[in-house]
Design a protein around this motif. Sequence first.
Motif, PDB file in Angstrom:
ATOM      1  N   ILE A   6       0.862  -1.187   0.000  1.00 29.85           N
ATOM      2  CA  ILE A   6       0.000   0.000   0.000  1.00 29.85           C
ATOM      3  C   ILE A   6       0.894   1.232   0.000  1.00 29.85           C
ATOM      4  O   ILE A   6       1.700   1.422   0.915  1.00 29.85           O
ATOM      5  CB  ILE A   6      -0.932   0.015   1.225  1.00 29.85           C
ATOM      6  CG1 ILE A   6      -1.809  -1.244   1.237  1.00 29.85           C
ATOM      7  CG2 ILE A   6      -1.797   1.275   1.229  1.00 29.85           C
ATOM      8  CD1 ILE A   6      -2.679  -1.371   2.472  1.00 29.85           C
ATOM      9  N   VAL A   7       0.760   2.050  -1.028  1.00 32.66           N
ATOM     10  CA  VAL A   7       1.561   3.267  -1.155  1.00 32.66           C
ATOM     11  C   VAL A   7       0.787   4.420  -0.519  1.00 32.66           C
ATOM     12  O   VAL A   7      -0.187   4.916  -1.081  1.00 32.66           O
ATOM     13  CB  VAL A   7       1.867   3.582  -2.638  1.00 32.66           C
ATOM     14  CG1 VAL A   7       2.689   4.871  -2.751  1.00 32.66           C
ATOM     15  CG2 VAL A   7       2.603   2.421  -3.288  1.00 32.66           C
ATOM     16  N   GLY A   8       1.196   4.831   0.688  1.00 27.87           N
ATOM     17  CA  GLY A   8       0.535   5.928   1.377  1.00 27.87           C
ATOM     18  C   GLY A   8      -0.288   5.459   2.552  1.00 27.87           C
ATOM     19  O   GLY A   8      -1.069   4.505   2.438  1.00 27.87           O
ATOM     20  N   ILE A  80       6.985   3.741  -9.469  1.00 27.29           N
ATOM     21  CA  ILE A  80       6.127   2.556  -9.531  1.00 27.29           C
ATOM     22  C   ILE A  80       6.247   1.965 -10.931  1.00 27.29           C
ATOM     23  O   ILE A  80       5.973   2.645 -11.922  1.00 27.29           O
ATOM     24  CB  ILE A  80       4.648   2.904  -9.246  1.00 27.29           C
ATOM     25  CG1 ILE A  80       4.490   3.487  -7.835  1.00 27.29           C
ATOM     26  CG2 ILE A  80       3.761   1.683  -9.420  1.00 27.29           C
ATOM     27  CD1 ILE A  80       3.090   4.010  -7.546  1.00 27.29           C
ATOM     28  N   ARG A  81       6.671   0.716 -11.003  1.00 28.01           N
ATOM     29  CA  ARG A  81       6.798   0.031 -12.290  1.00 28.01           C
ATOM     30  C   ARG A  81       5.991  -1.269 -12.224  1.00 28.01           C
ATOM     31  O   ARG A  81       6.473  -2.302 -11.785  1.00 28.01           O
ATOM     32  CB  ARG A  81       8.273  -0.256 -12.603  1.00 28.01           C
ATOM     33  CG  ARG A  81       9.038   0.965 -13.023  1.00 28.01           C
ATOM     34  CD  ARG A  81       8.622   1.459 -14.409  1.00 28.01           C
ATOM     35  NE  ARG A  81       9.139   2.804 -14.694  1.00 28.01           N
ATOM     36  CZ  ARG A  81       8.446   3.921 -14.592  1.00 28.01           C
ATOM     37  NH1 ARG A  81       7.187   3.863 -14.184  1.00 28.01           N
ATOM     38  NH2 ARG A  81       8.969   5.080 -14.890  1.00 28.01           N
ATOM     39  N   HIS A  82       4.743  -1.174 -12.702  1.00 26.05           N
ATOM     40  CA  HIS A  82       3.875  -2.348 -12.625  1.00 26.05           C
ATOM     41  C   HIS A  82       4.328  -3.438 -13.590  1.00 26.05           C
ATOM     42  O   HIS A  82       4.073  -4.623 -13.355  1.00 26.05           O
ATOM     43  CB  HIS A  82       2.432  -1.947 -12.923  1.00 26.05           C
ATOM     44  CG  HIS A  82       1.468  -3.063 -12.723  1.00 26.05           C
ATOM     45  ND1 HIS A  82       1.338  -3.723 -11.526  1.00 26.05           N
ATOM     46  CD2 HIS A  82       0.595  -3.677 -13.590  1.00 26.05           C
ATOM     47  CE1 HIS A  82       0.416  -4.665 -11.627  1.00 26.05           C
ATOM     48  NE2 HIS A  82      -0.031  -4.672 -12.872  1.00 26.05           N
ATOM     49  N   ILE A 103       0.027  -7.610  -5.277  1.00 25.61           N
ATOM     50  CA  ILE A 103      -1.106  -6.683  -5.368  1.00 25.61           C
ATOM     51  C   ILE A 103      -0.633  -5.313  -4.904  1.00 25.61           C
ATOM     52  O   ILE A 103       0.006  -5.189  -3.855  1.00 25.61           O
ATOM     53  CB  ILE A 103      -2.291  -7.159  -4.502  1.00 25.61           C
ATOM     54  CG1 ILE A 103      -2.808  -8.511  -5.003  1.00 25.61           C
ATOM     55  CG2 ILE A 103      -3.411  -6.128  -4.497  1.00 25.61           C
ATOM     56  CD1 ILE A 103      -3.848  -9.133  -4.096  1.00 25.61           C
ATOM     57  N   LEU A 104      -0.950  -4.287  -5.673  1.00 20.60           N
ATOM     58  CA  LEU A 104      -0.547  -2.912  -5.342  1.00 20.60           C
ATOM     59  C   LEU A 104      -1.780  -2.061  -5.072  1.00 20.60           C
ATOM     60  O   LEU A 104      -2.768  -2.124  -5.822  1.00 20.60           O
ATOM     61  CB  LEU A 104       0.254  -2.297  -6.494  1.00 20.60           C
ATOM     62  CG  LEU A 104       0.715  -0.849  -6.309  1.00 20.60           C
ATOM     63  CD1 LEU A 104       1.752  -0.752  -5.192  1.00 20.60           C
ATOM     64  CD2 LEU A 104       1.279  -0.288  -7.609  1.00 20.60           C
ATOM     65  N   ALA A 304      -6.747   1.547  -6.418  1.00 18.88           N
ATOM     66  CA  ALA A 304      -6.433   2.918  -6.006  1.00 18.88           C
ATOM     67  C   ALA A 304      -7.664   3.578  -5.409  1.00 18.88           C
ATOM     68  O   ALA A 304      -8.805   3.209  -5.721  1.00 18.88           O
ATOM     69  CB  ALA A 304      -5.908   3.744  -7.179  1.00 18.88           C
ATOM     70  N   ALA A 305      -7.416   4.561  -4.548  1.00 20.91           N
ATOM     71  CA  ALA A 305      -8.503   5.315  -3.907  1.00 20.91           C
ATOM     72  C   ALA A 305      -7.928   6.615  -3.371  1.00 20.91           C
ATOM     73  O   ALA A 305      -6.713   6.807  -3.324  1.00 20.91           O
ATOM     74  CB  ALA A 305      -9.136   4.496  -2.779  1.00 20.91           C
TER      75      ALA A 305
END
Length: 452
Positions: A6-8, A80-82, A103-104, A304-305
Amino acid sequence: MREIVIVGGGYAGFYTAWGLEKKLRPGEARVTVVDPRPYMTYQPFLPEVAAGSVEARHAAVSLRRHLRRTQLIAGRVTDIRHADRAVTVRPADGPERTLSYDILVVTAGAVTRTFPVPGVAQEAIGLKHVEEAVAVRDRLMTALDQAAALPPGPERRKLLTVTFVGGGFSGVEGFGELLSLGTALLKRYPELSFEKLSFHLVEARDRILPEVSDGPGAWVVRSLRRRGAQVHLGTQLVSARGGHVVLSSGEEFDSGLIVWTAGNASNPVVRNHTDLPVDARGLLMVRADLRVGTDSEPTPDVWAAGDDASVPDLASPVPGARTVPNAQHAVRQGKLLARNIVASLRGGRIRDYRHSSLGVVATLGLGRGIFQYKGIVVKGLPAWLMHRGYHVLAIPTWERKVRVLAVWVTAAVFGRDLVSLASVQHPRDAFVTGDRSQYPAAELPVSGSEAA
């Protein structure tokens, strides 16, 4: 185990991780949150932190205290490199590292939107983080102390002048609360009079609070002006060099405190450093079920949210509408994200995000507020009580609710705690000054390494 990154750790990120901890089975997945701060900031309380009505620590929810089964990394995601299923993390100290994921979840949060106005970068302060709210409060209180010791003149006038740039919710609430604090403080300074205190709110549009309709917005302007504030509508800040404010209307004045609240911009890592799909505003393209991508081209295993996600507003009658970036949506999106991720892991039903607004409520200072839900408008003390009631229920964890309530009850009995701690921003000054006062310059003691 699946790796969920989780980014953030803001609203959406915190509630996603919190929900996953409750729903995931042991060994089903490992959750990692990356954020430079060890806490989630409850931003609706920042105006009251600036006014001393809420303790700064009570507006921050500790990640480590409440996310006990989540790995927390204190750092900033820079890339971020998916395609490689990897994110690059830059910690506060040490080299960058790469995290792999299955999972990102991107909930990086927005940043304060700025413009190339001369002097703003050097003079202004934001109102998006706890540290900024505390600094705004301390600077105002320190300015009053300094002004009381000066004779009437330009220096005193500058210290007693406060300027807010931006008439959205954050700006208007911060402005109203600080105006209330400044007015209350003057009772402690017989050397100063209310007429000498100058508060300016600058807004580029011809109205403030775009989330409410024209009538309530105009009432707020009239209310602020009755309290002695100057509201400049349809006006832009041209320059702030050296604290000298120049407005597009031609008006000029010196201001000792300039607070910049002119909206949000997408996070730079989302806008510039990712291979995920973004729209023209630099926001992630998100489907109604909060998966990144479009209905025709979904991006697998990315969700994302929050403020950096362009989420379809299914509750709006306007075709193509997107949810507005506010706490009300971020919290609910985070909760749904946790449920949807668990459902995707177990082959369950993934639900779309749909939330009708509960209305908008804003504080305008102690005992003053505005609330609107569709055609219903509440003003003054009842709206202020509604604001407090809603947010004490909305802030996560009972521990924080009780702490905030205790401060409010104490303030109702004894009044505001009118103490400035601006010196904490330079904690070594007293130590260094005291050390120098004990020894002449030629006799200052030196450490063993210096002596060698």
